[in-house]
Each structure stands twice: as structure tokens, then as C-alpha cells.
Design a protein around this motif. Sequence first.
Motif, PDB file in Angstrom:
ATOM      1  N   THR A 244     -37.556-101.440  22.296  1.00 35.35           N
ATOM      2  CA  THR A 244     -38.444-100.583  21.501  1.00 35.35           C
ATOM      3  C   THR A 244     -39.616-101.343  20.891  1.00 35.35           C
ATOM      4  N   ILE A 245     -39.603-102.671  20.918  1.00 34.00           N
ATOM      5  CA  ILE A 245     -40.686-103.449  20.302  1.00 34.00           C
ATOM      6  C   ILE A 245     -42.052-103.140  20.933  1.00 34.00           C
ATOM      7  N   PRO A 246     -42.164-103.009  22.255  1.00 31.26           N
ATOM      8  CA  PRO A 246     -43.486-102.663  22.813  1.00 31.26           C
ATOM      9  C   PRO A 246     -44.014-101.320  22.312  1.00 31.26           C
ATOM     10  N   SER A 247     -43.131-100.447  21.797  1.00 29.55           N
ATOM     11  CA  SER A 247     -43.560 -99.138  21.289  1.00 29.55           C
ATOM     12  C   SER A 247     -43.691 -99.130  19.779  1.00 29.55           C
ATOM     13  N   ASN A 248     -43.591-100.300  19.144  1.00 32.08           N
ATOM     14  CA  ASN A 248     -43.703-100.374  17.683  1.00 32.08           C
ATOM     15  C   ASN A 248     -45.080 -99.915  17.218  1.00 32.08           C
ATOM     16  N   LYS A 249     -45.081 -99.145  16.138  1.00 30.57           N
ATOM     17  CA  LYS A 249     -46.333 -98.696  15.541  1.00 30.57           C
ATOM     18  C   LYS A 249     -46.413 -98.971  14.045  1.00 30.57           C
ATOM     19  N   ALA A 250     -45.290 -99.414  13.454  1.00 26.77           N
ATOM     20  CA  ALA A 250     -45.302 -99.623  12.016  1.00 26.77           C
ATOM     21  C   ALA A 250     -44.086-100.433  11.597  1.00 26.77           C
ATOM     22  N   HIS A 352     -38.522-101.994  11.610  1.00 28.34           N
ATOM     23  CA  HIS A 352     -39.598-101.743  12.588  1.00 28.34           C
ATOM     24  C   HIS A 352     -39.526-100.298  13.038  1.00 28.34           C
ATOM     25  N   CYS A 353     -40.686 -99.673  13.173  1.00 26.45           N
ATOM     26  CA  CYS A 353     -40.751 -98.245  13.482  1.00 26.45           C
ATOM     27  C   CYS A 353     -41.383 -98.015  14.846  1.00 26.45           C
ATOM     28  N   ALA A 354     -40.612 -97.378  15.707  1.00 28.51           N
ATOM     29  CA  ALA A 354     -41.130 -96.847  16.974  1.00 28.51           C
ATOM     30  C   ALA A 354     -40.816 -95.362  16.933  1.00 28.51           C
ATOM     31  N   PRO A 355     -41.668 -94.545  16.310  1.00 25.67           N
ATOM     32  CA  PRO A 355     -41.340 -93.133  16.076  1.00 25.67           C
ATOM     33  C   PRO A 355     -41.015 -92.337  17.330  1.00 25.67           C
ATOM     34  N   GLY A 358     -36.962 -93.038  17.402  1.00 21.88           N
ATOM     35  CA  GLY A 358     -36.107 -92.963  16.227  1.00 21.88           C
ATOM     36  C   GLY A 358     -36.440 -91.748  15.391  1.00 21.88           C
ATOM     37  N   MET A 359     -35.422 -90.969  15.046  1.00 24.09           N
ATOM     38  CA  MET A 359     -35.672 -89.707  14.365  1.00 24.09           C
ATOM     39  C   MET A 359     -36.170 -89.908  12.937  1.00 24.09           C
ATOM     40  N   GLU A 360     -35.628 -90.891  12.228  1.00 27.30           N
ATOM     41  CA  GLU A 360     -36.075 -91.108  10.842  1.00 27.30           C
ATOM     42  C   GLU A 360     -37.545 -91.507  10.803  1.00 27.30           C
ATOM     43  N   GLU A 361     -37.931 -92.406  11.714  1.00 34.46           N
ATOM     44  CA  GLU A 361     -39.332 -92.811  11.761  1.00 34.46           C
ATOM     45  C   GLU A 361     -40.221 -91.634  12.172  1.00 34.46           C
ATOM     46  N   PHE A 362     -39.734 -90.847  13.140  1.00 36.78           N
ATOM     47  CA  PHE A 362     -40.486 -89.670  13.592  1.00 36.78           C
ATOM     48  C   PHE A 362     -40.737 -88.720  12.422  1.00 36.78           C
ATOM     49  N   GLU A 363     -39.691 -88.432  11.668  1.00 39.84           N
ATOM     50  CA  GLU A 363     -39.823 -87.492  10.556  1.00 39.84           C
ATOM     51  C   GLU A 363     -40.731 -88.039   9.464  1.00 39.84           C
ATOM     52  N   LEU A 364     -40.681 -89.358   9.245  1.00 39.13           N
ATOM     53  CA  LEU A 364     -41.549 -89.971   8.239  1.00 39.13           C
ATOM     54  C   LEU A 364     -43.018 -89.725   8.584  1.00 39.13           C
ATOM     55  N   LEU A 368     -46.098 -87.217   7.151  1.00 35.82           N
ATOM     56  CA  LEU A 368     -47.370 -87.809   6.727  1.00 35.82           C
ATOM     57  C   LEU A 368     -48.552 -87.245   7.517  1.00 35.82           C
ATOM     58  N   GLY A 369     -48.278 -86.438   8.555  1.00 36.63           N
ATOM     59  CA  GLY A 369     -49.330 -85.911   9.399  1.00 36.63           C
ATOM     60  C   GLY A 369     -49.962 -86.952  10.292  1.00 36.63           C
ATOM     61  N   MET A 370     -49.198 -87.985  10.659  1.00 35.30           N
ATOM     62  CA  MET A 370     -49.737 -89.118  11.417  1.00 35.30           C
ATOM     63  C   MET A 370     -49.099 -89.274  12.804  1.00 35.30           C
ATOM     64  N   LEU A 371     -48.409 -88.232  13.284  1.00 37.78           N
ATOM     65  CA  LEU A 371     -47.710 -88.393  14.559  1.00 37.78           C
ATOM     66  C   LEU A 371     -48.641 -88.775  15.701  1.00 37.78           C
ATOM     67  N   ALA A 372     -49.838 -88.187  15.719  1.00 42.90           N
ATOM     68  CA  ALA A 372     -50.757 -88.463  16.826  1.00 42.90           C
ATOM     69  C   ALA A 372     -51.102 -89.945  16.908  1.00 42.90           C
ATOM     70  N   GLU A 373     -51.008 -90.652  15.788  1.00 45.63           N
ATOM     71  CA  GLU A 373     -51.377 -92.062  15.748  1.00 45.63           C
ATOM     72  C   GLU A 373     -50.224 -92.987  16.125  1.00 45.63           C
ATOM     73  N   VAL A 374     -48.995 -92.490  16.081  1.00 40.72           N
ATOM     74  CA  VAL A 374     -47.858 -93.399  16.262  1.00 40.72           C
ATOM     75  C   VAL A 374     -46.951 -93.052  17.450  1.00 40.72           C
ATOM     76  N   ILE A 375     -47.124 -91.869  18.066  1.00 37.01           N
ATOM     77  CA  ILE A 375     -46.264 -91.495  19.190  1.00 37.01           C
ATOM     78  C   ILE A 375     -46.732 -92.193  20.460  1.00 37.01           C
TER      79      ILE A 375
END
Length: 972
Positions: A244-250, A352-355, A358-364, A368-375
Motif C-alpha cells: 500500500t505504500i505506493p498508494s500512500n497519500k497522507a 500511513h494513509c492509503a484511502p 483502508g476504510m477509516e482513511e477513506f471515511e476521514l 473532509l471533502g478531499m477524496l478526489a485528492e487522495v483516491i
Amino acid sequence: MCADKVEYKTTLNLPKTDFPMRAGLPKREPDWLARWAEMNVYEKLREKAKTETRAPFTLHDGPPYANGHLHIGHALNKILKDMVVRSQQMMGRDARYIPGWDCHGLPIEWKIEEKYREKGLDKDAVDVVEFRQECRDFASGWVDIQREEFKRLGVQGKWDEPYLTMNFHAEKVIAEEFQKFLMTGTLYQGSKPVMWSPVEETALAEAEVEYHDKESFAIWVKFAVAEGDLAGSKVVIWTTTPWTIPSNKAVVYGDKYSYGLYEVTATPDECWADVGEKFLLADKLAADVFAKARLEDDQWTRVRDVPSEELAGLSLKHPLNGVEDGNGEWDDLRDFRAADFVTDDEGTGFVHCAPSHGMEEFELYRDLGMLAEVITYNVMDDGSFREDMPFFGGKRILRAKAKKGNWEGDANAAVMSKLAEVGGLLARGKIKHSYPHSWRSKAPIIFRNTPQWFAAIDKAVGDGQDTYGTSIRERALRSIDELVTWTPQKGRNRLHSMIEARPDWVLSRQRAWGVPLTCFTKAGAKPTDDDFLLRDEAVNARVLEAFEVEGADAWYKEGAKARFLGSDYNHDDYDQVMDILDVWFDSGSTHAFTLRDREDGSEDGLADLYLEGTDQHRGWFHSSMLQGCGTMGRAPYRGVLTHGFTLDEKGMKMSKSIGNTIVPEKIVQQYGADILRLWVAQVDFTNDQRIGDEILKGVADSYRRLRNTLRYMLGSLGDFDASKAVARDDMPELEQLILHKLAVLDGVVREGYAKYDFQGVFRAIFEFATLDLSSFYFDIRKDALYCDGDTERRLAALTVLDALYARLTTWLAPILTFTMEEVWLERNGDDTSVHLVDFPDTPAEWRDDELAARSDVVRSVRRVVTGALEEQRTAKVIGSSLEAAPTVYLSAELAKVITNRDTFADLCITSQITIAEGAAPDGAFTLDDVEGVGVVFGMSDGEKCERCWKILPDVGTHSHEGVCGRCNSALS
């Protein structure tokens, strides 16, 4: 004299019956099955209900999967259901049971694919309708096999017309139920992390997942601070999914924890830390992290506190930021903020967050209205990285096929190797932990963000069925508390907590064998657009009309889109959805085409009972609740009965690899189905239960003892003439006592069956049969039954035996289905069956609590007498109690109760007895727990009657030589 003895023996009323002592169940049970089939017992019961006023009772069968032979859990489940239905029927209900099967889904599809793989064929090259037909044929074959296996267990139901989720009408109704979600607006397409099987290339439901220990890589990874006073220092994260590290966004932290800045002061030879390198870590976990990095306590130091306010202003660099040939893939700064789900129990205090994974990171980030930036969409259906990803393109998280039980692909190793190369690793290791696996392929699963179809469970349904609420979740929670009765009650708590916390329902699967999501989407439209989904009743109706005639295959036939859209729409403007429905939606919909649509279903569309194992709180109970609340506004059941899992004799889970599995077929072949049924009745099925050879031997022994009791009754009743039955008030008190106990037991049995307490029912009947009857009543009354002539005492005993027979045979029929039929046929015609009758009514006047209380006193005194006689028997003074003539000393109070010497002698099975009021002399036999009773032993006076063996003074003084007066009268 010997000749006379033989002659007298022939004058006794000894038990006579063809009922064998040895049951021979394995050989004889199939004959009864054939007899019931020829008589069509199930349909006769339905006809009987039409001529009587009977309240219906419907147990809706949770569909087993049409794939493989039965295991012991299947047997437990189906036998319990049969006991419920039979007992409800015999208590006056019209109890219906329509068996059913789950026929769609991945397990069957997987079997057909395995067959293809063995032949080197490509499933995708086969016409989908042809492939689906192979799946249908496979399921149909197993339905036939399992049906016969269930019937062999004595399970009675509508076997010639079961419900199958693959029947055309069923597929039509499943599609119709789905369309209700479509039309009420609860259906939507979304993209979020779901449990995904790379091996099977489909999303999975929680109920399709099981947890096993798995060894995973664990890595500690450095994220450099990008700016500020802490620039260049490294935030360390820990993860067990390197891929999941290559998909990390936060990266996120916990703002209630203590963090510090730490510096490396020295390093050993093999270490991924450099002298002077600084790390941000949770203080509670720092020492453990450095130990994992092979640093001794004197090789690092804490520099200062780092308050959460300082953390809040930071941003981070991905460890692959700026890497050569990375094509800028990881060069954007990573978000860094506080999150509630961070803990300091293990790891580093940073997550580390790869939304996308991971459901918790996704929901976070959703909130925040930031899914487009982290998916991200880096992982393909087969668990491989997208081909154009630098360094890792095409690498697989899992193998396509396990190698010696190992599913590990090459993705994790590639990621760790690259991180080590660029200095992004601080430490690595392995960890053994419980991890989700597909229960079909047994392969590990991943969490993966994919476009899926969901049912919104918190959105107002808007169908006007608001008795239990407006949303699916609200309706479900209120149904659980206001509509459904739970047995045991803990089942309510389990499902309530699951419904309360569950996310939206993932309805779609990316497979071929099932009912498709019968909907169309607007080409080019976004899922959030109002016109994205086509909602047209005419289109829906054309789909349903085709499914009724052709089944769901109609969706896959050439020209299907044009056929269903008709002339109302430009076909190029719409896309046909090709996903299939979650198989749990199929089984959750079974109430609609079984309870609602069938003539022999339920009048109000609700089942009186759903009965399954505890795993179905997340399975069938759960999906049926969601489905019913989405389409009917409430649960489809009024009652839920839950059983535990079956373990081996040592309490271990059964496993083929361990070799401790027990197959129902083998039990039936060795002992007979009734022994398996009796095991079910003897265990507390609401908890996990054990089974094994020694346990089954104990069950068989209980059966043998009960069978002997029944055999004795049958033998004694051989010459009973019902026209000479004695009225209850004309019977001796002993017979009145047995009728009282029958009346009490009648209430226990009915209440127990009503509560599905089969263990309690059988225990009560068994204790009555063995203790009150075999060890007490039969023992006492065999003298009168054998030796009396046509006396009122003997006729009263026979009348009681007849009452016992009528009740024990029917009360036990739901449990010992085969044996009670055998018992029934010994006294009734061949054209009838115990399974066609109800429990007989038991007169209320049989109950006499005053008599019972008085009898308890008498039995306590009798216990002192039998204790005294046993002492003499042990000392070999006597061989039989008939040789004794004890004197029983009673307190004044007890003497008022025991007034009849002859009756008490019969109760104590002595030839003579003397009752004396007053204190017992020294040396008398007493029992500490029975006050006011003492027994002085004495030998009987007189000669032994050659017919009844009592020793009495009058033997030899009558017209028949060598007998007592009672026997002389019988002979005359």
C-alpha cells in the motif's frame, strides 16, 4: 413340582410384543421413509389443516449452498428445523416447511472455472449463457444429492417442490426486489474500499470472509518533513501491507498522545538509520521502534518534545519523492493531520494513509471533502499494480495460485527493496496475525477501492412503509426490538450491534453466475447526476416478463439491451450494467418468492421462524433484514432461533486437515438417524456443542434405556381392552400419582416445545421414563400386571399404561421420528402414522398436587425401607426383597400418611410389612435426610408362592397347590 411351576408360569400375564429389543435402525429406517413417501404424510397434514381450524406456522428454510455433501453442521441445522416443525404441527398448528437451496454465486462458478483450468480452457472465451448453464447443471446435481441426504435424516417437508434461487420465477423476483431499491432511490454507484479477492476478482461480503493466521511483512518507513524547524527529520510509520505504500497519500497522528524528536547517536554495522538522523515518534513506542531498527538504548537520544500544535503545521514527503525514473509519481507533498483512529498501542504513533485501501482513511478524507485528492487506482482486479506504475507495474500482491500454501506475490518484496534502495526503510520484520481470507478460495483478501453498487441504508426509502422508520437502518433496528423474538436473547444484541455500525450494503459482484443488477446508466453521466440511473417502470416490466419465462439468462442474450430499452430510448445513450447481485441479496430475497408468492407460503409474507447458526447474524439473518426493510419496511421474520457450531469431542473445530471431521452419513450407517436426532435433542444447541464416538455411545445408551421402557409398555398392553378402562377416581393412588405426573409433564413438554427447548423436553421425558416409570412404577406394578387376574388394580395399571403410551409416543415423535413410528405401528393400523396425529389432550383433573405432596412423603419413607433391604442384600442375608418382612417405625405425623400396610408393602416390593407408630429401637436402619423413620429387618413368614414368588402364610391352603390366595383367585 417342576411341572407345576412350568404350568403356573404359563398362567402369568407376561409381556408379549414383536417390538424388538435391538433397534436395527440403519437397516430399518429406509423402510419407514419409503412408507411415509408412499403415504404422502406431508400432504396429508396439509389436507388435514384445510378441514380444521389451525393457525399456520411457517419456518422459512435458510438455503444451504448446493455444493458438496452434507457436514455435521447441516445435520444439526436441518434436524432442529424438523423438530420445530413436527412439534408445532403436533401442538395444533399447520406447520409448513419448504426446503430451499442457494444456487448462485462464486463457489459454483469457481468449480466450473476449475474444470476449465484443468482442461486449459479460458472461461472468458466461453459464451456466458453457456457458462451459466454449466453452473445451473452443477447446482441442480448437488440439490438432488443433498435432498436425499436430508431426507435420510428423517426431515419432513415439501421435498418434491423446494425453492431454488435459480428457478426462473425466483430469478424474476430477485430482480424485482432489486428494482425496488432502484426505484426508491436507495441504489447508488460509489467508489470506496471493499473487501476484494484478487484470486476470484470480485468484491466479497463480510459473511464470505473467514479469519486465519497469516504471516505478513512489517515495515517501518520514513516520511521526511518538508519544511519548518523540523525539516529533514523523519516521521516513521509502521504497516503490515508494504504494497500500500505506493498508494500512500497522507500520514495521520493522534493529538492526545505525547510525541518527541529523537536523534541517532551511533549505529551498528547493519542498520538503515544514519548517525545524526532524526525521527518523530510517539514517546510510548520510541524504544520499541529503535529496537526493531537494531539500535541499542545508548545509540539514540530524545532531543525534545514535539507538541501536537507543531505537528499540525507540517507536510511530508513520500519516501519515493524525487526518485529517479519515478516520473513524478510520488513528488506531491503528503497531507499530515490528526485523526481519531490513531492509537499508541503498537506501531509508531503515526499511521500511513492509503484511502483507496483502508476504510477509516477513506471515511476521514470523505468527511473532509478531499477524496478526489487522495483516491488512487493503482491495483487492478487481479491484485496487480497498473502496468504503467514506475518500478512496480505488473507486480502482484498475491499469486494466482498458492505455492505450497503460500499466496505471497512479488509486490511486497519489490516495494521493500525499492524503499531500502532509496533509504526509505528504518526496519522490517514479520508478524503473525489474524487476517481475512476468502472462505471459498482460502486466499487472503485485500481492501481495494473500486466502483461498486450500494444500497444506502441511512437514506429515507420513500416508499410509504414507515411503521418501523424511514431508512433501512432505522427500520432494521426497530424491527429487531419491536417485531422479532430472539432465541437465545443474545442473538438480538449481536445483530443489533452489527446493524447499528454497518456501512452501506455492497450489492454488486464482478462475476457471471447470478442475478444481474437489472439497471441501465446514462452514457457519459456521473454517478452523482440525477439522470445517471434509468428509472422506468416499463423497462423494468419488460425485464421481469423475460426473466419469468427465460430466467436471468435473458439479460445476457444478444440484443438484450435493445429488447429491454425498447423504442423509448436511444440504445447508444445507455450502458447495461453487467455486475451480478451479491448472493446474500438472493438469499435475503427468498421470503418474497417463497413466503409471499407460494400458495403454501405465509399468509402475511412473514416467517414465524428463521433458524440458523450464529454465523448468520452477519449472513442470512442480516441480509434478509436489510432486504426486507428495503422492500417491505420491516423484517421478514417474527422469530429467530440461533444454534452454535459443532466441535469434536475435545472441543476443537472440525477440520479435514486435522482429520477430526464427522460425516452425518457415517453416523447414520453405524447408529441410525434417530441416534443423530437424539444427540441433537440432548445438547444445548444454543451454544457450541461436541460430538464424537464416546458421546454417540452415550446417546445410544440413553436410546437403549428409553427403548426398553417403551418395549415393556407395549408388551404389557398386548391384551388391553379399552372398553374395560378404569376411571381415574376409581384407581389406586399409585395410578392416580402417575396420571398426575403425566399432567405435569404435559405442561413441561408443551412449554418446552413452544420455546424450542428440545434438550429440556427430552430430559424431562427421559427422567420420567427411567426414574418414575422403569425404576419405580413398572418395578412396583409388574407383580400386579403379571400375576393379578382381571382385577381393578391390574385394569387400572393397564389404563395408565395406555395413557402413557399415547403421550410418550407422540411427545417423542418430533425427536425420535423413526422409533416412535415403530412404536405406534405396534398398536395401530398400517394405514396410519404417529406423524398424522396431535399430542393428546391431558385432562386437567388428572393433576392432584395434594396427592403428589403426600406421595413424596411416602416415597421418602420407601427410600429408607429399600435402603435397609439393600443393606441385607449386600450382606447376602436375602437375595430378593420378597424374602423380607420389615417393621417400619414412623413418627405420629408420618403414620397418618402411611395407613395401608398392604399398599405400602406393594410399594416397597416386599411380601409383608409391619407399620408401627413410635420411635424406632436402637440399631434400626435410618437415613439422615429422612426424619421420623426407622426400619428393623425381618424375614417373611410362610412359604414361597410358586406363581408370584411372594412369601406368605396362606400359601398352600388354597384349591390350587402351592400358591397364595391372590394367585388362587387368578387361576380360578
